[in-house]
Design an enzyme around this catalytic site. Structure first.
Site, PDB file in Angstrom:
ATOM      1  CG  ASP A 190      -5.623   5.914  11.073  1.00 20.91           C
ATOM      2  OD1 ASP A 190      -5.150   4.945  10.445  1.00 20.91           O
ATOM      3  OD2 ASP A 190      -5.311   6.171  12.243  1.00 20.91           O
ATOM      4  CG  ASN A 198       1.030  -4.473   8.291  1.00 22.19           C
ATOM      5  OD1 ASN A 198       1.228  -4.842   7.142  1.00 22.19           O
ATOM      6  ND2 ASN A 198       0.974  -3.192   8.626  1.00 22.19           N
ATOM      7  CG  HIS A 203       5.722  -5.149   6.898  1.00 23.16           C
ATOM      8  ND1 HIS A 203       4.993  -4.114   7.434  1.00 23.16           N
ATOM      9  CD2 HIS A 203       6.573  -5.559   7.872  1.00 23.16           C
ATOM     10  CE1 HIS A 203       5.404  -3.879   8.675  1.00 23.16           C
ATOM     11  NE2 HIS A 203       6.360  -4.749   8.958  1.00 23.16           N
ATOM     12  CG  ASP A 207       4.025  -3.009   1.429  1.00 20.12           C
ATOM     13  OD1 ASP A 207       3.712  -2.261   2.374  1.00 20.12           O
ATOM     14  OD2 ASP A 207       5.187  -3.386   1.203  1.00 20.12           O
ATOM     15  CG  ASP A 233      -2.804   2.705   8.998  1.00 17.50           C
ATOM     16  OD1 ASP A 233      -2.107   3.566   9.582  1.00 17.50           O
ATOM     17  OD2 ASP A 233      -3.654   2.014   9.590  1.00 17.50           O
TER      18      ASP A 233
END
Length: 323
Positions: A190, A198, A203, A207, A233
Site C-alpha cells: 500500500d 491526488n 487523478h 495515474d 494504490d
C-alpha cells in the site's frame, strides 16, 4: 443461308477469342473432349490436340482433394437437368496449381443426356486475394480476442494483472503448497502519502505516479514473481518458490527501491513511500482468501507504524525505514 453462315462464323470467332476455356465433352466414362477453344493452352499448358486426342481431361487435372466433390456436383447437376458451378484446383502442365471456376450444362437429345458443355475461367488471383483477406480477418479476430482476454485479466492503467487474475494465480500457488510441492509467500503493498498526490495534482498526477511506481517495483522483482494491482494504490505480490526469509528480503529490498526512487510530477519531486505486509503460503494455509487477509492485516499494521516498513503476518516487524 449466308446470314446463318456469317452468324456461325462470328460465334466461332467470339468463342475462340474468349479468355476462358469453352469445351464440349461426351457423356461417357472417358469424358472425351469433342471441342475446346485455344484458351485451354494458356490455362493448362497442354495443347488443344492433347485434349481432343484424349491424352488429358479436365477431370484428370483436378486436384485429388477436390475430385470427389467435382465429380459429384457435375453428375448431380446434369442428371437433374440444371446448370452446375464448381470451383477447384487445376494442375498446370508446369506443376503449378491454379484455382478455376467451371460453369456448365447438360445437352440432351431425345430426352437422353448426350454431352456436357461448359466454360472454365481462371480465378486464381481472385481466390488468392480472398484468402489473403480472410487470413487478415482471422488475424484481426484473433488479435481482438487476445486483446479482450488480456483486458479481462489486466489493469488498464498499469498493465499489471488485475485482482481477479491475481486471485486465480494465488489459488494455484496455494494448491501447489498443499501438495507439498513448494513454499510461497504473498505481499500486500500500500503506497504511503499517495492521497496527497491526488489532492494536489489530481487523478492525472496520481495515474502518472502509479505507472512510475509499477516501473520501479517491477524492475526489482524476479521474472517468476507476480505483481498485481488490486485497486487504487494497493498491490499484491505473489512470490512463488520463496520461503519466509526470502520473502522478507524481497520486501525489504522493495522498501529500499522505493526510498531511492524519485517520483516527479511537472518538475516537482513527490514524497512516496510504501507499507508492506507479508504472509506465508503453506500447506497449513486455510484458503487463498485467508492468506490475502493475513497479508492485508500485516500491511495495515505497517501503515499504523507510520509507513515505510514491512510487517510479517503474526506481527513481526521486519524492517522500518525512516521517512
Amino acid at each position: 443461308m449466308s446470314n446463318l453462315y456469317d452468324n456461325e462464323q462470328h460465334f466461332q470467332l467470339l468463342v475462340e477469342t474468349l479468355p476462358g476455356v469453352v469445351y464440349r465433352r461426351r457423356n461417357d466414362a472417358l469424358a472425351s473432349i469433342l471441342y475446346v477453344n485455344e484458351a485451354v493452352e494458356s490455362l493448362t499448358g497442354y495443347t488443344r490436340e492433347a485434349f481432343l486426342e484424349g491424352m488429358t481431361t479436365f477431370a484428370g487435372l483436378c486436384h485429388l482433394e477436390d475430385r470427389a466433390a467435382y465429380d459429384a456436383d457435375i453428375e448431380r447437376a446434369v442428371h437433374g437437368r440444371h446448370a452446375f458451378h464448381v470451383v477447384y484446383r487445376l494442375r498446370h502442365r508446369s506443376g503449378d496449381w491454379r484455382w478455376v471456376e467451371e460453369h456448365g450444362v447438360g445437352i440432351y437429345r431425345d430426352g437422353e443426356l448426350e454431352s456436357v458443355q461448359g466454360f472454365i475461367s481462371d480465378i486464381n488471383d481472385r481466390r488468392m486475394a480472398e484468402r489473403r483477406t480472410e487470413a487478415r480477418r482471422e488475424r484481426t479476430q484473433a488479435t481482438i480476442a487476445k486483446q479482450l482476454i488480456h483486458e479481462a485479466s489486466h489493469d488498464g492503467l498499469t498493465g499489471l494483472i488485475n485482482r481477479a487474475e491475481f486471485g486465480r494465480r494465488l489459488e494455484r500457488a496455494l494448491q501447489s503448497a498443499r501438495a507439498g510441492l513448494a513454499h510461497h509467500a504473498l505481499c500486500y503493498l500500500d503506497l504511503d502519502r499517495f492521497k496527497q498526490v491526488n489532492d494536489t495534482g489530481g487523478h492525472v498526477a496520481g495515474d502518472a505516479v502509479l505507472r512510475q511506481v509499477v516501473k520501479e517495483l517491477s524492475a526489482a522483482l524476479r521474472a517468476r514473481d507476480t505483481l498485481a494491482r488490486l485497486g487504487g494504490d494497493e498491490f499484491g505480490l505473489l512470490l512463488e518458490h520463496c520461503n519466509p526469509e526470502q520473502a522478507d528480503q524481497v520486501a525489504t529490498n522493495l522498501l529500499q527501491v522505493m526510498r531511492k526512487a524519485r517520483f516527479l510530477w511537472q518538475g516537482r519531486e513527490l514524497s512516496i513511500g510504501i507499507s508492506i505486509g507479508v504472509a506465508p503460503i503453506s500447506a497449513a494455509s486455510e484458503s487463498s482468501t485467508a492468506v490475502l487477509a493475513e497479508a492485508d492485516a500485516a500491511c495495515y499494521r505497517a501503515k499504523r507504524l507510520g509507513g515505510n516498513c514491512v510487517q510479517v503476518s503474526g506481527g513481526t516487524v521486519a524492517i522500518v525505514l525512516s521517512n
